[in-house]
Design a protein around this motif. Structure first.
Motif, PDB file in Angstrom:
ATOM      1  N   LYS A   1      27.438  29.490 -65.724  1.00  0.00           N
ATOM      2  CA  LYS A   1      26.160  30.024 -66.189  1.00  0.00           C
ATOM      3  C   LYS A   1      25.821  31.374 -65.569  1.00  0.00           C
ATOM      4  CE  LYS A   1      23.872  25.683 -67.446  1.00  0.00           C
ATOM      5  NZ  LYS A   1      22.665  24.843 -67.266  1.00  0.00           N
TER       6      LYS A   1
ATOM      7  N   ASN B   1      25.487  25.301 -61.281  1.00  0.00           N
ATOM      8  CA  ASN B   1      25.474  26.235 -62.408  1.00  0.00           C
ATOM      9  C   ASN B   1      26.632  27.228 -62.357  1.00  0.00           C
ATOM     10  OD1 ASN B   1      23.229  25.196 -63.775  1.00  0.00           O
ATOM     11  ND2 ASN B   1      21.804  26.319 -62.477  1.00  0.00           N
TER      12      ASN B   1
ATOM     13  N   LYS C   1      29.363  25.458 -63.951  1.00  0.00           N
ATOM     14  CA  LYS C   1      29.158  25.383 -65.402  1.00  0.00           C
ATOM     15  C   LYS C   1      29.273  26.755 -66.077  1.00  0.00           C
ATOM     16  CE  LYS C   1      26.024  21.435 -64.955  1.00  0.00           C
ATOM     17  NZ  LYS C   1      24.603  20.991 -65.060  1.00  0.00           N
TER      18      LYS C   1
END
Length: 263
Positions: free
Chosen positions: A134, A129, A132
């Motif tokens: 996030k 994550n 990504k």
């Protein structure tokens, strides 16, 4: 500074103790609370999140209470202990810092109906994550790649030298200390990951030396190395490995504890 410059008389344990103190002080310097909060407010991923039907609110609360209680214990150790008691507290401060962070992360995952049942998978998921985007940039520094070709994202290794000689008043040197911590952690975890994987020759015997492609497979199976990996590493060491570093006179108990609390 005079304490740092007298390193020629240090043995491996005391050198490691000073390095560990410096590494967590660097993490504290890099993780500015106000900046992280501002980044959270502007984070597209979080702003798009909505409550999901079926998430266990009681489980979310349980994880949060667990994490907050452990965080409070870290602060009480720093605030109320002194002398030998403070030094001894450092040993268990690393597992406390990891479990506090892990519990709060599990609360978030549970609230989004995506809980993960074990530590390794949670650390790997956090790394995925981070890649990504996030999570806030301030906590999203990471190392990736196979052991002979480690790269960094959201941080840069400006000065690849010993961490204990670097000034934490210099942002570039703070990043360099963190890169050194990421690199040593990644190498350690790659070795462990390699042992858990079975690479054989044509005759069925185990391989000693891996090809570049096989090293890439090991790296991919490990995942990214992030701040969760750093805390996980220290938690494992405090629980199962040699704890001499934590008991060394050269580990600065006050600095370590306040750094862990802020992290």
């Amino acid at each position: 500074m005079s304490k740092v410059l007298s390193t020629s008389s240090l043995d491996d344990v005391d050198w490691a103790a000073r390095t560990r103190t410096q590494q967590f002080a660097a993490l504290r310097a890099a993780l500015d609370k106000d900046k992280v909060i501002a980044e959270l407010k502007d984070l597209e991923y979080l702003n798009q999140l909505k409550g999901k039907a079926g998430c266990d609110k009681q489980d979310v609360a349980r994880w949060l209470h667990n994490g907050w209680s452990t965080e409070r214990l870290l602060w009480m150790n720093y605030d109320q202990l002194e002398g030998d008691a403070l030094t001894q507290a450092v040993h268990w401060a690393f597992p406390q810092a990891y479990y506090s962070t892990y519990a709060c992360l599990q609360a978030f995952l549970t609230a989004t109906c995506s809980p993960i049942g074990n530590h390794r998978s949670t650390v790997k998921d956090f790394g995925n994550n981070v890649e990504k985007e996030k999570y806030p940039d301030s906590v999203s520094f990471m190392a990736l790649g196979e052991r002979y070709n480690i790269e960094y994202k959201n941080t840069e290794n400006y000065h690849p030298s010993s961490s204990i000689f670097m000034s934490l008043e210099n942002e570039k040197e703070v990043q360099s200390v963190i890169c050194s911590f990421l690199k040593s952690t990644r190498k350690k975890h790659l070795v462990k990951q390699r042992r858990n994987m079975d690479f054989t020759k044509k005759d069925g015997s185990k391989k000693v030396n891996l090809s570049k492609e096989e090293r890439r497979i090991v790296s991919e199976n490990l995942g990214n190395t992030t701040i969760m990996s750093l805390l996980w590493r220290m938690r494992i060491r405090a629980n199962y490995d040699d704890i001499s570093t934590f008991l060394s006179d050269d580990i600065e108990s006050n600095r370590v504890l306040i750094s862990l609390y802020h992290v």
